[in-house]
Design a protein around this motif. Structure first.
Motif, mmCIF file in Angstrom:
data_model
loop_
_atom_site.group_PDB
_atom_site.id
_atom_site.type_symbol
_atom_site.label_atom_id
_atom_site.label_comp_id
_atom_site.label_asym_id
_atom_site.label_seq_id
_atom_site.Cartn_x
_atom_site.Cartn_y
_atom_site.Cartn_z
ATOM 1 N N PRO A 61 0.803 -1.211 0.000
ATOM 2 C CA PRO A 61 0.000 0.000 0.000
ATOM 3 C C PRO A 61 0.837 1.262 0.000
ATOM 4 C CG PRO A 61 0.056 -0.965 2.181
ATOM 5 C CD PRO A 61 0.745 -1.934 1.266
ATOM 6 N N ALA A 62 0.264 2.335 -0.534
ATOM 7 C CA ALA A 62 0.941 3.632 -0.520
ATOM 8 C C ALA A 62 0.913 4.189 0.894
ATOM 9 C CB ALA A 62 0.227 4.588 -1.473
ATOM 10 N N HIS A 63 1.884 4.996 1.211
ATOM 11 C CA HIS A 63 1.907 5.641 2.519
ATOM 12 C C HIS A 63 2.606 6.971 2.413
ATOM 13 C CE1 HIS A 63 6.051 4.173 2.811
ATOM 14 N NE2 HIS A 63 5.590 3.008 2.459
ATOM 15 N N GLY A 64 2.377 7.803 3.389
ATOM 16 C CA GLY A 64 2.901 9.152 3.326
ATOM 17 C C GLY A 64 4.322 9.299 3.813
ATOM 18 N N ALA A 77 -0.089 2.135 9.817
ATOM 19 C CA ALA A 77 -0.986 1.306 9.011
ATOM 20 C C ALA A 77 -0.217 0.551 7.928
ATOM 21 C CB ALA A 77 -2.080 2.162 8.382
ATOM 22 N N THR A 78 0.758 1.205 7.320
ATOM 23 C CA THR A 78 1.564 0.559 6.281
ATOM 24 C C THR A 78 2.443 -0.523 6.877
ATOM 25 O OG1 THR A 78 1.542 2.540 4.937
ATOM 26 C CG2 THR A 78 3.279 0.946 4.474
ATOM 27 N N ALA A 84 1.368 -8.059 7.820
ATOM 28 C CA ALA A 84 0.308 -9.004 7.456
ATOM 29 C C ALA A 84 0.682 -9.757 6.182
ATOM 30 C CB ALA A 84 -1.017 -8.263 7.269
ATOM 31 N N GLN A 85 1.299 -9.062 5.209
ATOM 32 C CA GLN A 85 1.723 -9.723 3.972
ATOM 33 C C GLN A 85 2.845 -10.722 4.247
ATOM 34 O OE1 GLN A 85 2.491 -7.125 0.650
ATOM 35 N NE2 GLN A 85 0.730 -5.848 1.130
ATOM 36 N N ILE A 86 3.775 -10.369 5.121
ATOM 37 C CA ILE A 86 4.852 -11.294 5.500
ATOM 38 C C ILE A 86 4.261 -12.526 6.183
ATOM 39 C CG2 ILE A 86 6.837 -11.603 7.036
ATOM 40 C CD1 ILE A 86 7.482 -8.600 6.481
ATOM 41 N N ALA A 87 3.344 -12.312 7.124
ATOM 42 C CA ALA A 87 2.715 -13.430 7.834
ATOM 43 C C ALA A 87 1.943 -14.328 6.873
ATOM 44 C CB ALA A 87 1.797 -12.909 8.937
ATOM 45 N N ALA A 88 1.254 -13.738 5.896
ATOM 46 C CA ALA A 88 0.507 -14.537 4.916
ATOM 47 C C ALA A 88 1.457 -15.385 4.075
ATOM 48 C CB ALA A 88 -0.325 -13.618 4.018
ATOM 49 N N GLY A 89 2.589 -14.817 3.684
ATOM 50 C CA GLY A 89 3.583 -15.573 2.919
ATOM 51 C C GLY A 89 4.159 -16.718 3.728
#
Length: 102
Positions: A61-64, A77-78, A84-89
């Motif tokens: 995701p984009a972040h500021g 949030a990012t 979460a993406q690491i955990a899913a992998g």
């Protein structure tokens, strides 16, 4: 062995001899560290001359903060989305009986 998952680098082949294990892995043009440090953007394009591709098929995701070209660190949030993406992998690998030891 199928390791195809948007948050896992693909392993195309593996051979071993008495001393070493050789692995042919999908090539990544950057690292998670580069993304988190803000040197590459979420689209996989560099903020300067660097180019990157963090995840196949699903951009982070984009972040500021960092990673989007503004420098600095990503917002909470990012960071949570990246975790979460690491955990899913990792969960995907574990369901296939693969253990990541880094």
């Amino acid at each position: 062995m199928s390791d195809e998952h948007p948050n896992v680098v693909r392993c195309f082949a593996m051979e071993e001899d008495l001393e070493f294990v050789y692995m042919a892995l999908e090539r990544c043009r950057s690292t998670l560290s580069d993304y988190m440090a803000g040197t590459v953007g979420p689209s996989g394009r560099g903020t300067g001359s660097a180019r990157a591709h963090i995840s196949r098929g699903k951009a982070a995701p984009a972040h500021g903060g960092g990673g989007g070209g503004g420098g600095g660190f990503p917002d909470d949030a990012t960071r949570l989305e990246v975790m979460a993406q690491i955990a899913a992998g990792l969960a995907s690998l574990h369901t296939r009986g693969i253990v990541h030891r880094d």
